[in-house]
Design a protein around this motif. Structure first.
Motif, PDB file in Angstrom:
ATOM      1  N   ASP A  59       0.821  -1.213   0.000  1.00  0.00           N
ATOM      2  CA  ASP A  59       0.000   0.000   0.000  1.00  0.00           C
ATOM      3  C   ASP A  59       0.850   1.257   0.000  1.00  0.00           C
ATOM      4  O   ASP A  59       0.478   2.269  -0.607  1.00  0.00           O
ATOM      5  N   ASP A  62       2.262   1.713  -3.497  1.00  0.00           N
ATOM      6  CA  ASP A  62       1.169   2.205  -4.334  1.00  0.00           C
ATOM      7  C   ASP A  62       0.960   3.707  -4.113  1.00  0.00           C
ATOM      8  O   ASP A  62       0.842   4.480  -5.064  1.00  0.00           O
ATOM      9  N   TYR A  63       0.937   4.098  -2.837  1.00  0.00           N
ATOM     10  CA  TYR A  63       0.734   5.522  -2.527  1.00  0.00           C
ATOM     11  C   TYR A  63       1.910   6.360  -3.037  1.00  0.00           C
ATOM     12  O   TYR A  63       1.716   7.464  -3.562  1.00  0.00           O
TER      13      TYR A  63
END
Length: 346
Positions: A59, A62-63
């Motif tokens: 995550d 991805d960010y």
């Protein structure tokens, strides 16, 4: 977390609160940043995980990609980065994503994210690791200390038993053994590593096969058009500790093996560990003599047009597992800021 990393985190907080990353991006002559990654794992690290600095969660990756692009920064290949450095007044600033060591989790967890964002990246491959016979010694000593309540350290013929029951004791034991291994010549380091792991029934080859892609898996990874394959030596030795001819062989043989496997000759290289203890002017010259287009260190800093004159000693900024907060991405993306922080963080 060490006092060093706690101080860096405090600096990140202050820099973000004062808006310094945006100011540096506006005023600095830095054109871009090369980011270093190793592992991408969904699990939270255990309380004793000194190598957690080498892993980020999917995550967060991805960010990072989303936020970098929201800042108006392009994610480009190494080759395009060089083109932009050559024409500093053209194009937007950039980030280059690089991964070291060919961990299996890159295939499982990183590649789907990179594909979803169409984000180019470079993977630096130590060929003995992919053969399944490498020594990921930093992870081995963590694994052993994590499961033991005491460990035996032998030095100058004397054996000392060190308590590792508490978290603090485990961290102290890890740091002691880690830096002892780092400071030894490579043959002595390997001998001590094998002695220590054998004493606790730890299979280094099995660990390597479990953590690192094999050649079939690597072909899946390298076959993606977003991927650039780079060399990372054969055995992941610290090149500065080796005689010149052995260092040259480690570099050139890794290229030969990758060419034999994939039919392409890597143009880009990453120095194992990459800090001042691991590589320096001799290694930078060897990389140039061997024809690498670029070679990257782990010395933090941004990229400037002047780096075109020293392409075998490029800086990188580690996307460090201790700093997985969304607000820190603005700091990571600021090359000029990291140039100023370089001495403190190195």
């Amino acid at each position: 977390m060490s006092l060093k990393y706690a101080a860096i985190r405090a600096s990140f907080e202050l820099l973000w609160l004062t808006g310094m990353p945006a100011l540096f991006r506006l005023l600095s002559r830095s054109r871009g940043v090369i980011l270093t990654l190793h592992r991408v794992l969904p699990e939270e690290p255990a309380d004793f995980s000194p190598n957690a600095i080498l892993q980020v969660q999917p995550d967060f990756l991805d960010y990072c990609i989303e936020r970098i692009r929201d800042l108006g920064i392009d994610i480009v290949s190494l080759d395009e980065a060089l083109e932009r450095l050559a024409e500093p007044r053209k194009g937007r600033s950039f980030v280059v994503l690089t991964f070291d060591d060919a961990y299996k989790d890159n295939l499982r967890h990183a590649l789907p994210i990179l594909r979803a964002h169409e984000a180019p990246f470079t993977l630096y491959v130590p060929t003995a690791f992919v053969d399944g016979v490498g020594q990921l010694w930093w992870q081995a000593i963590e694994d052993i200390i994590a499961r033991q309540e005491a460990v035996a350290f032998t030095e100058d013929g004397e054996t000392e038993y060190v308590d590792t029951r508490t978290l603090a004791q485990k961290r102290e034991a890890f740091d002691r053994l880690y830096w002892r291994l780092r400071k030894l010549p490579e043959p002595d380091r390997l001998a001590l590593l094998h002695e220590f792991t054998a004493a606790y029934g730890y299979d280094l080859d099995k660990q390597c096969r479990e953590l690192i892609m094999d050649w079939q898996e690597l072909r899946l990874f390298a076959g993606d058009p977003l991927c650039t394959i780079g060399a990372h030596t054969v055995n992941h030795y610290e090149l500065a500790k080796l005689p010149a001819e052995q260092a040259r062989s480690e570099m050139s043989q890794s290229v030969d093996v990758i060419e034999a496997q994939f039919g392409l000759r890597p143009q880009h290289f990453s120095y194992p560990l990459g800090g001042p203890l691991s590589c320096g002017p001799r290694e930078f010259a060897l990389a140039a003599e061997l024809g690498f287009r670029t070679a990257v260190t782990t010395r933090p800093g941004g990229l400037y047009p002047s780096h075109l004159q020293k392409l075998t000693e490029l800086p990188r900024v580690s996307l460090n597992g201790y700093f997985q907060k969304s607000r820190y991405v603005d700091v990571f993306a600021s090359g000029g800021l990291f140039t100023q922080l370089g001495r403190f963080m190195g």
